[in-house]
Enzyme design. Sequence first.
Site, PDB file in Angstrom:
ATOM      1  N   ARG A  41       0.865  -1.171   0.000  1.00 20.25           N
ATOM      2  CA  ARG A  41       0.000   0.000   0.000  1.00 20.25           C
ATOM      3  C   ARG A  41       0.909   1.231   0.000  1.00 20.25           C
ATOM      4  O   ARG A  41       1.934   1.258   0.687  1.00 20.25           O
ATOM      5  CB  ARG A  41      -0.901   0.024   1.235  1.00 20.25           C
ATOM      6  CG  ARG A  41      -1.865   1.211   1.232  1.00 20.25           C
ATOM      7  CD  ARG A  41      -2.623   1.343   2.531  1.00 20.25           C
ATOM      8  NE  ARG A  41      -3.415   2.578   2.526  1.00 20.25           N
ATOM      9  CZ  ARG A  41      -3.980   3.114   3.597  1.00 20.25           C
ATOM     10  NH1 ARG A  41      -3.843   2.526   4.783  1.00 20.25           N
ATOM     11  NH2 ARG A  41      -4.665   4.234   3.501  1.00 20.25           N
ATOM     12  N   HIS A  42       0.540   2.229  -0.789  1.00 22.81           N
ATOM     13  CA  HIS A  42       1.357   3.437  -0.904  1.00 22.81           C
ATOM     14  C   HIS A  42       1.660   4.050   0.468  1.00 22.81           C
ATOM     15  O   HIS A  42       0.928   3.846   1.439  1.00 22.81           O
ATOM     16  CB  HIS A  42       0.644   4.480  -1.768  1.00 22.81           C
ATOM     17  CG  HIS A  42      -0.658   4.953  -1.175  1.00 22.81           C
ATOM     18  ND1 HIS A  42      -0.727   5.919  -0.199  1.00 22.81           N
ATOM     19  CD2 HIS A  42      -1.934   4.577  -1.413  1.00 22.81           C
ATOM     20  CE1 HIS A  42      -1.981   6.126   0.131  1.00 22.81           C
ATOM     21  NE2 HIS A  42      -2.739   5.323  -0.582  1.00 22.81           N
ATOM     22  N   ASN A  45      -4.016  11.802   3.394  1.00 24.80           N
ATOM     23  CA  ASN A  45      -4.023  10.934   4.581  1.00 24.80           C
ATOM     24  C   ASN A  45      -3.677  11.771   5.804  1.00 24.80           C
ATOM     25  O   ASN A  45      -4.321  11.674   6.857  1.00 24.80           O
ATOM     26  CB  ASN A  45      -2.986   9.815   4.452  1.00 24.80           C
ATOM     27  CG  ASN A  45      -3.340   8.753   3.434  1.00 24.80           C
ATOM     28  OD1 ASN A  45      -2.466   8.191   2.792  1.00 24.80           O
ATOM     29  ND2 ASN A  45      -4.625   8.463   3.253  1.00 24.80           N
ATOM     30  N   THR A  59      -9.678  10.485   0.051  1.00 26.36           N
ATOM     31  CA  THR A  59      -8.861  10.703  -1.138  1.00 26.36           C
ATOM     32  C   THR A  59      -9.428  10.006  -2.364  1.00 26.36           C
ATOM     33  O   THR A  59      -9.608  10.625  -3.408  1.00 26.36           O
ATOM     34  CB  THR A  59      -7.422  10.213  -0.894  1.00 26.36           C
ATOM     35  OG1 THR A  59      -6.940  10.760   0.333  1.00 26.36           O
ATOM     36  CG2 THR A  59      -6.512  10.657  -2.024  1.00 26.36           C
ATOM     37  N   ARG A 114       0.662   8.630  -5.914  1.00 27.29           N
ATOM     38  CA  ARG A 114       1.145   8.117  -4.625  1.00 27.29           C
ATOM     39  C   ARG A 114       1.580   6.664  -4.719  1.00 27.29           C
ATOM     40  O   ARG A 114       2.522   6.244  -4.043  1.00 27.29           O
ATOM     41  CB  ARG A 114       0.093   8.319  -3.531  1.00 27.29           C
ATOM     42  CG  ARG A 114      -1.273   7.696  -3.779  1.00 27.29           C
ATOM     43  CD  ARG A 114      -2.286   8.258  -2.771  1.00 27.29           C
ATOM     44  NE  ARG A 114      -3.599   7.655  -2.806  1.00 27.29           N
ATOM     45  CZ  ARG A 114      -4.597   8.063  -3.592  1.00 27.29           C
ATOM     46  NH1 ARG A 114      -4.404   9.057  -4.443  1.00 27.29           N
ATOM     47  NH2 ARG A 114      -5.788   7.488  -3.536  1.00 27.29           N
ATOM     48  N   GLU A 134      -7.418   3.325  -6.223  1.00 26.63           N
ATOM     49  CA  GLU A 134      -8.197   3.284  -4.989  1.00 26.63           C
ATOM     50  C   GLU A 134      -9.687   3.303  -5.320  1.00 26.63           C
ATOM     51  O   GLU A 134     -10.105   3.737  -6.408  1.00 26.63           O
ATOM     52  CB  GLU A 134      -7.827   4.491  -4.106  1.00 26.63           C
ATOM     53  CG  GLU A 134      -8.600   4.612  -2.798  1.00 26.63           C
ATOM     54  CD  GLU A 134      -8.473   3.401  -1.888  1.00 26.63           C
ATOM     55  OE1 GLU A 134      -9.044   2.345  -2.243  1.00 26.63           O
ATOM     56  OE2 GLU A 134      -7.838   3.505  -0.830  1.00 26.63           O
ATOM     57  N   MET A 166     -13.280   4.592  -5.631  1.00 29.44           N
ATOM     58  CA  MET A 166     -13.742   5.943  -5.887  1.00 29.44           C
ATOM     59  C   MET A 166     -14.805   6.307  -4.839  1.00 29.44           C
ATOM     60  O   MET A 166     -15.841   5.667  -4.755  1.00 29.44           O
ATOM     61  CB  MET A 166     -14.319   6.041  -7.301  1.00 29.44           C
ATOM     62  CG  MET A 166     -14.205   7.425  -7.918  1.00 29.44           C
ATOM     63  SD  MET A 166     -15.395   8.611  -7.284  1.00 29.44           S
ATOM     64  CE  MET A 166     -16.814   8.191  -8.285  1.00 29.44           C
ATOM     65  N   HIS A 181      -3.431   0.503  -3.431  1.00 30.07           N
ATOM     66  CA  HIS A 181      -4.162   1.252  -2.411  1.00 30.07           C
ATOM     67  C   HIS A 181      -4.889   0.319  -1.448  1.00 30.07           C
ATOM     68  O   HIS A 181      -5.047  -0.872  -1.719  1.00 30.07           O
ATOM     69  CB  HIS A 181      -5.158   2.181  -3.100  1.00 30.07           C
ATOM     70  CG  HIS A 181      -4.518   3.038  -4.136  1.00 30.07           C
ATOM     71  ND1 HIS A 181      -4.064   4.306  -3.877  1.00 30.07           N
ATOM     72  CD2 HIS A 181      -4.206   2.778  -5.436  1.00 30.07           C
ATOM     73  CE1 HIS A 181      -3.514   4.809  -4.973  1.00 30.07           C
ATOM     74  NE2 HIS A 181      -3.587   3.900  -5.933  1.00 30.07           N
ATOM     75  N   GLY A 182      -5.340   0.885  -0.353  1.00 30.13           N
ATOM     76  CA  GLY A 182      -5.972   0.086   0.684  1.00 30.13           C
ATOM     77  C   GLY A 182      -7.081  -0.812   0.169  1.00 30.13           C
ATOM     78  O   GLY A 182      -7.097  -2.022   0.425  1.00 30.13           O
ATOM     79  N   ASN A 183      -8.018  -0.256  -0.604  1.00 35.40           N
ATOM     80  CA  ASN A 183      -9.176  -1.036  -1.023  1.00 35.40           C
ATOM     81  C   ASN A 183      -8.906  -1.929  -2.224  1.00 35.40           C
ATOM     82  O   ASN A 183      -9.428  -3.045  -2.295  1.00 35.40           O
ATOM     83  CB  ASN A 183     -10.353  -0.102  -1.304  1.00 35.40           C
ATOM     84  CG  ASN A 183     -10.973   0.412  -0.013  1.00 35.40           C
ATOM     85  OD1 ASN A 183     -11.520  -0.351   0.770  1.00 35.40           O
ATOM     86  ND2 ASN A 183     -10.872   1.709   0.221  1.00 35.40           N
TER      87      ASN A 183
END
Length: 329
Positions: free
Chosen positions: A83-84, A90, A96, A133, A187, A189, A257-259
Amino acid sequence: MAATFLNHPWGLQGSCCIPSSRMFASSSLRFPSSSLSWHRHKVRGSSSFSDDPAAFISDAIISSHRHESPSESESESTLILIRHGESLWNEKNLFTGCCDVPLTRKGVEEAIEAGKRISYIPIDIIFTSVLIRAKMTAMLSMTQHHQKKVPIIIHNESEQATAWTRIYSEKTTKQSIPVITAWQLNERMYGELQGLNKQETAERYGKEKVHEWRRSFDIPPPKGESLEMCSERAVAYFKDFIEPHLKSGRHVMVAAHGNSLRSIIMYLEKLTSQEVMNLELSTGVPLLYIYKEGKFISRGSPVGTTEVGVYAYTQGLADYRQQFDEMSH
């Protein structure tokens, strides 16, 4: 709620970071039916222009990373997910989503530290989202890698872009690692929440409603994506464009990204929709998977460059580390 597909917000090339105005034409984000069929092509090296993003990977670059084509039962490869690092939004506690925000100084340091943790793990090809990122995290982490190879973003905007970014030196090509950017790894949306302060949003809509938007599997925020919708695109891309490299014995890093990463981990570890809701990923912390005999084996996060244990997970990783040790003496 099943994800539906209508308008493609990022463009087929996956190179533009600005969504089209059609993205906001309806109350929820949808992607085109053609986007999933676009996923179905097999990974292949090509220097010609087409709708397949893998077709833009230079034959020369890919061949320089090609292994001996072992059978799937014999092949062992590594998959690194990162993850970035922390982004400027953040830091400000803002939603974001697909807004293109760079890393903070802390995020830069996290990316460099992640690179140190994976510096002895082989990497042949890198995939990132189109967002800065994630690309920054991938590039910065590779500055620490013992291969000393240069990550090069493969530009697929047009046939001209492909031609103009061609590498003519075989020596330079062998010292390069291709970086493929894809909007499918972006990520989730967040729709009308993007740019809003998370605390202020909870006060406005209620903590329960915001928690539902953020942590439910199939309920999207206004004009945004649910985790289920994000998973549809991220996992489809992983299966069709990333997994074939692993099956062929190549070692892959994915910076996203997280998701989008939660979605991929849900697929790798066969998590339920309830289990993935409780999965949290820290910024800038690499996760290691071994792909062998058609299965993904989670190995957690490498602790650091001096951590011997991470290289003892498989004989292949142990041999790879020994190669570097011998070269340095």
